[in-house]
Design an enzyme around this catalytic site. Structure first.
Site, PDB file in Angstrom:
ATOM      1  CE1 TYR A  33      27.582  35.261  52.841  1.00 22.46           C
ATOM      2  CE2 TYR A  33      28.609  33.175  53.107  1.00 22.46           C
ATOM      3  CZ  TYR A  33      27.840  34.072  52.266  1.00 22.46           C
ATOM      4  OH  TYR A  33      27.437  33.919  51.215  1.00 22.46           O
ATOM      5  CB  VAL A  56      16.991  45.232  49.913  1.00 26.44           C
ATOM      6  CG1 VAL A  56      16.712  45.636  48.500  1.00 26.44           C
ATOM      7  CG2 VAL A  56      18.568  44.295  49.836  1.00 26.44           C
ATOM      8  NE  ARG A  61      29.574  43.146  42.764  1.00 29.10           N
ATOM      9  CZ  ARG A  61      30.575  43.719  43.537  1.00 29.10           C
ATOM     10  NH1 ARG A  61      31.301  44.434  42.818  1.00 29.10           N
ATOM     11  NH2 ARG A  61      30.729  43.042  44.586  1.00 29.10           N
ATOM     12  CB  SER A  71      26.361  30.614  51.453  1.00 26.37           C
ATOM     13  OG  SER A  71      27.667  29.991  51.029  1.00 26.37           O
ATOM     14  N   GLY A  92      19.911  43.030  44.644  1.00 27.35           N
ATOM     15  CA  GLY A  92      21.532  42.998  44.446  1.00 27.35           C
ATOM     16  C   GLY A  92      21.721  42.382  42.913  1.00 27.35           C
ATOM     17  CB  ALA A  93      19.828  42.139  39.910  1.00 27.13           C
TER      18      ALA A  93
HETATM   19  N1  LIG Z   1      29.657  34.128  44.476  1.00 28.80           N
HETATM   20  C1  LIG Z   1      29.751  33.117  45.303  1.00 28.80           C
HETATM   21  O1  LIG Z   1      30.782  32.577  45.260  1.00 28.80           O
HETATM   22  C2  LIG Z   1      28.523  33.097  46.230  1.00 28.80           C
HETATM   23  C3  LIG Z   1      28.742  31.434  46.994  1.00 28.80           C
HETATM   24  C4  LIG Z   1      27.594  31.433  47.684  1.00 28.80           C
HETATM   25  C5  LIG Z   1      26.487  32.314  48.021  1.00 28.80           C
HETATM   26  N2  LIG Z   1      26.628  33.513  47.216  1.00 28.80           N
HETATM   27  C6  LIG Z   1      25.619  34.421  47.712  1.00 28.80           C
HETATM   28  O2  LIG Z   1      24.993  34.950  46.331  1.00 28.80           O
HETATM   29  C7  LIG Z   1      24.491  36.160  46.586  1.00 28.80           C
HETATM   30  C8  LIG Z   1      25.350  37.020  45.431  1.00 28.80           C
HETATM   31  O3  LIG Z   1      26.365  37.014  45.685  1.00 28.80           O
HETATM   32  P1  LIG Z   1      27.350  37.864  44.463  1.00 28.80           P
HETATM   33  O4  LIG Z   1      28.550  36.845  44.845  1.00 28.80           O
HETATM   34  O5  LIG Z   1      26.643  37.836  43.165  1.00 28.80           O
HETATM   35  O6  LIG Z   1      27.661  39.374  45.280  1.00 28.80           O
HETATM   36  P2  LIG Z   1      28.067  40.431  44.576  1.00 28.80           P
HETATM   37  O7  LIG Z   1      28.888  41.315  45.554  1.00 28.80           O
HETATM   38  O8  LIG Z   1      28.655  40.031  43.108  1.00 28.80           O
HETATM   39  O9  LIG Z   1      26.753  41.261  44.402  1.00 28.80           O
HETATM   40  C9  LIG Z   1      26.013  41.766  45.254  1.00 28.80           C
HETATM   41  C10 LIG Z   1      24.834  42.776  44.811  1.00 28.80           C
HETATM   42  O10 LIG Z   1      24.097  43.229  45.987  1.00 28.80           O
HETATM   43  C11 LIG Z   1      24.044  44.730  45.941  1.00 28.80           C
HETATM   44  N3  LIG Z   1      23.945  45.300  47.108  1.00 28.80           N
HETATM   45  C12 LIG Z   1      24.754  45.332  47.970  1.00 28.80           C
HETATM   46  N4  LIG Z   1      24.377  46.039  49.066  1.00 28.80           N
HETATM   47  C13 LIG Z   1      23.115  46.236  48.865  1.00 28.80           C
HETATM   48  C14 LIG Z   1      21.921  46.605  49.474  1.00 28.80           C
HETATM   49  N5  LIG Z   1      22.018  47.264  50.912  1.00 28.80           N
HETATM   50  N6  LIG Z   1      20.945  46.719  48.902  1.00 28.80           N
HETATM   51  C15 LIG Z   1      20.749  46.204  47.689  1.00 28.80           C
HETATM   52  N7  LIG Z   1      21.552  45.690  46.956  1.00 28.80           N
HETATM   53  C16 LIG Z   1      22.796  45.733  47.409  1.00 28.80           C
HETATM   54  C17 LIG Z   1      25.233  44.915  45.095  1.00 28.80           C
HETATM   55  O11 LIG Z   1      25.136  46.127  44.405  1.00 28.80           O
HETATM   56  C18 LIG Z   1      25.516  43.699  43.924  1.00 28.80           C
HETATM   57  O12 LIG Z   1      24.528  44.027  43.104  1.00 28.80           O
HETATM   58  C19 LIG Z   1      24.650  36.489  47.950  1.00 28.80           C
HETATM   59  O13 LIG Z   1      23.691  36.387  48.842  1.00 28.80           O
HETATM   60  C20 LIG Z   1      25.862  35.745  48.384  1.00 28.80           C
HETATM   61  O14 LIG Z   1      25.850  35.420  49.659  1.00 28.80           O
HETATM   62  C21 LIG Z   1      27.488  33.906  46.400  1.00 28.80           C
END
Ligand SMILES: NC(=O)c1ccc[n+]([C@@H]2O[C@H](COP(=O)([O-])OP(=O)(O)OC[C@H]3O[C@@H](n4cnc5c(N)ncnc54)[C@H](O)[C@@H]3O)[C@@H](O)[C@H]2O)c1
Length: 248
Positions: free
Chosen positions: A156, A64, A15, A143, A12-13
Protein backbone atom coordinates in the site's frame (compact mmCIF):
# COMPACT_ATOMS: atom_id res chain seq x y z
CA UNK A 1 -14.27 28.59 -18.83
CA UNK A 2 -17.45 27.05 -20.16
CA UNK A 3 -20.81 28.33 -18.85
CA UNK A 4 -22.11 24.79 -18.18
CA UNK A 5 -21.82 23.25 -14.72
CA UNK A 6 -18.51 21.50 -14.26
CA UNK A 7 -18.54 17.73 -14.36
CA UNK A 8 -16.64 15.79 -11.71
CA UNK A 9 -15.91 12.06 -11.73
CA UNK A 10 -15.16 10.61 -8.29
CA UNK A 11 -14.04 6.98 -8.21
CA UNK A 12 -15.09 4.79 -5.32
CA UNK A 13 -17.74 7.29 -4.23
CA UNK A 14 -20.38 4.93 -2.86
CA UNK A 15 -19.07 5.35 0.69
CA UNK A 16 -16.23 6.66 2.84
CA UNK A 17 -14.12 9.59 1.69
CA UNK A 18 -15.34 9.28 -1.91
CA UNK A 19 -18.97 9.78 -0.89
CA UNK A 20 -18.03 12.89 1.13
CA UNK A 21 -15.95 14.25 -1.77
CA UNK A 22 -18.78 13.66 -4.28
CA UNK A 23 -21.25 15.38 -1.96
CA UNK A 24 -18.96 18.38 -1.40
CA UNK A 25 -18.22 18.82 -5.12
CA UNK A 26 -21.96 18.71 -5.87
CA UNK A 27 -22.59 21.33 -3.17
CA UNK A 28 -19.97 23.44 -4.95
CA UNK A 29 -22.03 23.26 -8.15
CA UNK A 30 -20.53 20.34 -10.06
CA UNK A 31 -22.55 17.60 -11.74
CA UNK A 32 -21.02 14.54 -10.13
CA UNK A 33 -20.43 11.03 -11.47
CA UNK A 34 -20.54 8.71 -8.46
CA UNK A 35 -18.48 5.66 -9.44
CA UNK A 36 -18.74 2.39 -7.53
CA UNK A 37 -17.67 -1.21 -8.05
CA UNK A 38 -20.36 -3.37 -6.45
CA UNK A 39 -22.54 -1.54 -3.92
CA UNK A 40 -25.19 -0.02 -6.22
CA UNK A 41 -27.59 0.69 -3.35
CA UNK A 42 -24.97 2.77 -1.51
CA UNK A 43 -24.07 4.69 -4.68
CA UNK A 44 -27.76 5.35 -5.34
CA UNK A 45 -28.12 6.66 -1.77
CA UNK A 46 -25.22 9.09 -2.32
CA UNK A 47 -26.88 10.30 -5.55
CA UNK A 48 -30.26 10.64 -3.81
CA UNK A 49 -28.74 12.70 -0.99
CA UNK A 50 -27.03 15.01 -3.50
CA UNK A 51 -30.27 15.44 -5.44
CA UNK A 52 -32.25 16.05 -2.24
CA UNK A 53 -29.84 18.91 -1.50
CA UNK A 54 -30.52 20.39 -4.95
CA UNK A 55 -27.43 19.03 -6.69
CA UNK A 56 -26.92 16.91 -9.79
CA UNK A 57 -25.37 13.43 -9.77
CA UNK A 58 -25.61 9.97 -11.30
CA UNK A 59 -24.16 6.59 -10.33
CA UNK A 60 -21.84 4.62 -12.64
CA UNK A 61 -20.68 1.05 -11.99
CA UNK A 62 -17.14 0.25 -13.16
CA UNK A 63 -14.03 -1.49 -11.92
CA UNK A 64 -11.58 1.40 -12.30
CA UNK A 65 -8.57 -0.94 -12.36
CA UNK A 66 -9.81 -2.48 -15.64
CA UNK A 67 -8.90 -0.69 -18.88
CA UNK A 68 -12.03 -1.62 -20.86
CA UNK A 69 -14.31 -0.71 -17.95
CA UNK A 70 -12.60 2.67 -17.50
CA UNK A 71 -13.13 3.39 -21.20
CA UNK A 72 -16.84 2.48 -20.93
CA UNK A 73 -17.17 4.46 -17.69
CA UNK A 74 -15.78 7.57 -19.35
CA UNK A 75 -18.12 7.19 -22.34
CA UNK A 76 -21.12 6.73 -20.05
CA UNK A 77 -20.26 9.78 -17.92
CA UNK A 78 -19.74 12.01 -20.97
CA UNK A 79 -23.05 10.83 -22.47
CA UNK A 80 -25.00 11.39 -19.24
CA UNK A 81 -23.38 14.49 -17.70
CA UNK A 82 -20.89 15.93 -20.22
CA UNK A 83 -17.09 15.99 -20.51
CA UNK A 84 -15.18 15.52 -17.29
CA UNK A 85 -13.56 18.66 -15.85
CA UNK A 86 -12.55 17.25 -12.47
CA UNK A 87 -11.19 13.76 -11.90
CA UNK A 88 -10.81 12.48 -8.34
CA UNK A 89 -8.89 9.17 -8.18
CA UNK A 90 -10.07 7.86 -4.83
CA UNK A 91 -11.12 4.20 -5.14
CA UNK A 92 -9.42 1.58 -3.02
CA UNK A 93 -9.86 -2.13 -2.55
CA UNK A 94 -8.89 -3.98 0.63
CA UNK A 95 -5.61 -2.93 2.20
CA UNK A 96 -4.42 -6.10 3.96
CA UNK A 97 -1.56 -5.93 6.43
CA UNK A 98 1.10 -8.35 5.17
CA UNK A 99 4.70 -8.47 6.40
CA UNK A 100 7.53 -8.35 3.92
CA UNK A 101 8.41 -12.07 4.08
CA UNK A 102 4.81 -13.06 3.32
CA UNK A 103 4.07 -10.41 0.70
CA UNK A 104 3.37 -11.97 -2.71
CA UNK A 105 4.06 -10.21 -5.99
CA UNK A 106 0.34 -10.25 -6.65
CA UNK A 107 -0.35 -8.42 -3.34
CA UNK A 108 2.02 -5.70 -4.49
CA UNK A 109 0.53 -5.49 -7.97
CA UNK A 110 -3.03 -5.26 -6.60
CA UNK A 111 -2.17 -2.04 -4.76
CA UNK A 112 -0.39 -0.66 -7.81
CA UNK A 113 -3.49 -1.42 -9.91
CA UNK A 114 -5.55 0.85 -7.65
CA UNK A 115 -3.12 3.69 -7.11
CA UNK A 116 -0.95 3.80 -10.26
CA UNK A 117 -2.64 1.86 -13.08
CA UNK A 118 -6.15 3.15 -12.40
CA UNK A 119 -5.17 6.85 -12.18
CA UNK A 120 -3.26 6.43 -15.46
CA UNK A 121 -6.21 4.82 -17.26
CA UNK A 122 -8.58 7.50 -15.95
CA UNK A 123 -6.25 10.40 -16.75
CA UNK A 124 -5.78 9.17 -20.30
CA UNK A 125 -9.55 9.22 -20.81
CA UNK A 126 -10.20 12.71 -19.43
CA UNK A 127 -7.07 14.57 -20.53
CA UNK A 128 -7.90 15.10 -24.23
CA UNK A 129 -11.07 17.01 -23.29
CA UNK A 130 -9.35 18.94 -20.48
CA UNK A 131 -6.55 20.00 -22.83
CA UNK A 132 -9.06 21.04 -25.49
CA UNK A 133 -10.96 23.18 -22.99
CA UNK A 134 -7.75 24.48 -21.39
CA UNK A 135 -9.09 23.69 -17.93
CA UNK A 136 -8.93 20.57 -15.83
CA UNK A 137 -8.32 19.28 -12.34
CA UNK A 138 -6.89 15.90 -11.41
CA UNK A 139 -6.95 15.24 -7.68
CA UNK A 140 -5.41 12.04 -6.40
CA UNK A 141 -6.31 10.70 -2.97
CA UNK A 142 -3.01 9.50 -1.56
CA UNK A 143 -2.18 8.74 2.06
CA UNK A 144 0.06 9.87 4.89
CA UNK A 145 1.18 6.21 4.99
CA UNK A 146 3.79 7.00 2.33
CA UNK A 147 5.47 9.60 4.56
CA UNK A 148 5.12 7.41 7.65
CA UNK A 149 6.35 4.19 6.00
CA UNK A 150 3.63 2.30 7.84
CA UNK A 151 5.00 -1.14 8.78
CA UNK A 152 3.19 -4.24 7.51
CA UNK A 153 1.68 -2.20 4.66
CA UNK A 154 4.58 -1.94 2.25
CA UNK A 155 2.50 -2.75 -0.86
CA UNK A 156 0.00 0.00 0.00
CA UNK A 157 2.76 2.43 0.99
CA UNK A 158 4.74 1.80 -2.20
CA UNK A 159 1.66 2.20 -4.41
CA UNK A 160 0.73 5.45 -2.64
CA UNK A 161 4.30 6.62 -3.32
CA UNK A 162 3.85 5.76 -6.99
CA UNK A 163 0.64 7.80 -7.01
CA UNK A 164 2.56 10.81 -5.66
CA UNK A 165 5.24 10.30 -8.30
CA UNK A 166 2.64 10.28 -11.07
CA UNK A 167 1.11 13.45 -9.61
CA UNK A 168 4.41 15.34 -9.65
CA UNK A 169 5.47 14.22 -13.11
CA UNK A 170 2.06 14.85 -14.69
CA UNK A 171 1.93 18.30 -13.07
CA UNK A 172 5.14 19.27 -14.86
CA UNK A 173 4.07 17.69 -18.15
CA UNK A 174 0.73 19.48 -18.08
CA UNK A 175 2.06 22.73 -16.63
CA UNK A 176 1.03 24.98 -19.49
CA UNK A 177 -2.29 23.36 -20.33
CA UNK A 178 -4.64 24.69 -17.64
CA UNK A 179 -4.79 21.22 -16.11
CA UNK A 180 -3.50 20.93 -12.54
CA UNK A 181 -2.58 17.70 -10.80
CA UNK A 182 -2.41 17.49 -7.01
CA UNK A 183 -2.60 14.90 -4.27
CA UNK A 184 -4.51 15.04 -1.00
CA UNK A 185 -2.93 12.81 1.65
CA UNK A 186 -5.39 12.07 4.46
CA UNK A 187 -4.48 10.81 7.88
CA UNK A 188 -6.57 8.11 9.56
CA UNK A 189 -10.22 9.00 8.97
CA UNK A 190 -12.51 6.24 10.22
CA UNK A 191 -14.98 5.19 7.51
CA UNK A 192 -17.30 2.21 7.11
CA UNK A 193 -14.35 -0.12 6.53
CA UNK A 194 -12.84 0.76 9.92
CA UNK A 195 -15.79 -0.42 12.04
CA UNK A 196 -13.65 -3.16 13.59
CA UNK A 197 -10.83 -0.83 14.68
CA UNK A 198 -10.91 -0.72 18.51
CA UNK A 199 -11.44 2.62 20.28
CA UNK A 200 -8.06 2.15 21.99
CA UNK A 201 -6.32 2.13 18.57
CA UNK A 202 -8.23 5.22 17.45
CA UNK A 203 -7.28 7.01 20.68
CA UNK A 204 -3.62 6.00 20.39
CA UNK A 205 -3.48 7.40 16.86
CA UNK A 206 -5.26 10.62 17.87
CA UNK A 207 -2.82 11.18 20.77
CA UNK A 208 0.08 11.17 18.27
CA UNK A 209 -1.51 13.80 16.03
CA UNK A 210 -0.31 17.36 16.82
CA UNK A 211 -3.93 18.57 16.72
CA UNK A 212 -4.90 15.72 19.06
CA UNK A 213 -7.84 14.22 17.18
CA UNK A 214 -8.97 12.21 14.17
CA UNK A 215 -9.97 13.98 10.97
CA UNK A 216 -13.32 13.78 9.24
CA UNK A 217 -14.27 12.86 5.69
CA UNK A 218 -15.69 16.37 5.25
CA UNK A 219 -12.30 17.88 6.10
CA UNK A 220 -10.67 15.78 3.37
CA UNK A 221 -13.45 16.73 0.96
CA UNK A 222 -12.90 20.44 1.69
CA UNK A 223 -9.29 20.19 0.49
CA UNK A 224 -10.42 18.38 -2.66
CA UNK A 225 -13.09 20.97 -3.51
CA UNK A 226 -10.53 23.73 -3.07
CA UNK A 227 -8.07 22.02 -5.41
CA UNK A 228 -10.91 21.42 -7.89
CA UNK A 229 -11.88 25.09 -7.94
CA UNK A 230 -10.69 28.18 -9.84
CA UNK A 231 -9.21 29.42 -6.56
CA UNK A 232 -6.46 26.78 -6.85
CA UNK A 233 -5.47 27.78 -10.40
CA UNK A 234 -1.78 28.34 -9.51
CA UNK A 235 -1.33 25.21 -7.44
CA UNK A 236 -0.02 22.05 -9.09
CA UNK A 237 2.17 19.06 -8.30
CA UNK A 238 1.49 19.43 -4.59
CA UNK A 239 0.82 17.00 -1.82
CA UNK A 240 -1.57 18.42 0.77
CA UNK A 241 -1.69 16.45 4.00
CA UNK A 242 -5.07 16.62 5.75
CA UNK A 243 -3.99 15.00 8.99
CA UNK A 244 -3.80 17.57 11.79
CA UNK A 245 -0.06 17.93 11.23
CA UNK A 246 0.73 14.23 11.66
CA UNK A 247 3.47 14.30 9.02
CA UNK A 248 4.79 17.83 9.46
N1 LIG B 1 -10.06 6.46 5.41
C1 LIG B 1 -8.79 6.64 5.73
O1 LIG B 1 -8.40 6.58 6.91
C2 LIG B 1 -7.77 6.92 4.66
C3 LIG B 1 -6.49 7.37 5.05
C4 LIG B 1 -5.56 7.66 4.07
C5 LIG B 1 -5.89 7.49 2.74
N2 LIG B 1 -7.12 7.04 2.38
C6 LIG B 1 -7.40 6.87 0.96
O2 LIG B 1 -8.67 7.44 0.68
C7 LIG B 1 -9.29 6.73 -0.39
C8 LIG B 1 -10.69 6.29 0.05
O3 LIG B 1 -10.57 5.47 1.19
P1 LIG B 1 -11.83 5.10 2.09
O4 LIG B 1 -11.33 4.86 3.46
O5 LIG B 1 -12.91 6.09 1.89
O6 LIG B 1 -12.23 3.68 1.44
P2 LIG B 1 -13.62 2.87 1.44
O7 LIG B 1 -13.25 1.44 1.53
O8 LIG B 1 -14.57 3.44 2.44
O9 LIG B 1 -14.24 3.19 0.01
C9 LIG B 1 -13.65 2.66 -1.13
C10 LIG B 1 -14.55 2.89 -2.31
O10 LIG B 1 -13.91 2.34 -3.48
C11 LIG B 1 -14.86 1.51 -4.16
N3 LIG B 1 -14.16 0.49 -4.93
C12 LIG B 1 -13.54 -0.63 -4.48
N4 LIG B 1 -12.99 -1.30 -5.52
C13 LIG B 1 -13.26 -0.58 -6.63
C14 LIG B 1 -12.98 -0.75 -8.00
N5 LIG B 1 -12.26 -1.80 -8.45
N6 LIG B 1 -13.45 0.16 -8.88
C15 LIG B 1 -14.19 1.22 -8.45
N7 LIG B 1 -14.48 1.45 -7.16
C16 LIG B 1 -14.01 0.56 -6.27
C17 LIG B 1 -15.77 0.98 -3.08
O11 LIG B 1 -17.00 0.57 -3.65
C18 LIG B 1 -15.91 2.22 -2.19
O12 LIG B 1 -16.88 3.08 -2.74
C19 LIG B 1 -8.35 5.57 -0.73
O13 LIG B 1 -7.54 5.93 -1.83
C20 LIG B 1 -7.53 5.42 0.54
O14 LIG B 1 -6.28 4.83 0.28
C21 LIG B 1 -8.09 6.75 3.31
Amino acid sequence: MSPRARVALVTGASRGLGAAIATALAADGAAVAVNYARDAASADAVVAAIEAAGGRAAAFRADVTDEAEVTSLHQAVVAALGEVDVLVANATGPQPEIGVESLRVDDLLTQFRFFAVSPLLLAQQVLPGMRRRGWGRIVQIGSEAFELGTPGSSAYVAAKGAQLGLTRSWARELGGTGVTVNLVAPGFVPTERHVGVPDADRDRYARGVPMGRLGTADEVAAAVTYLASDRAAFLTGQRIAVNGGNTL
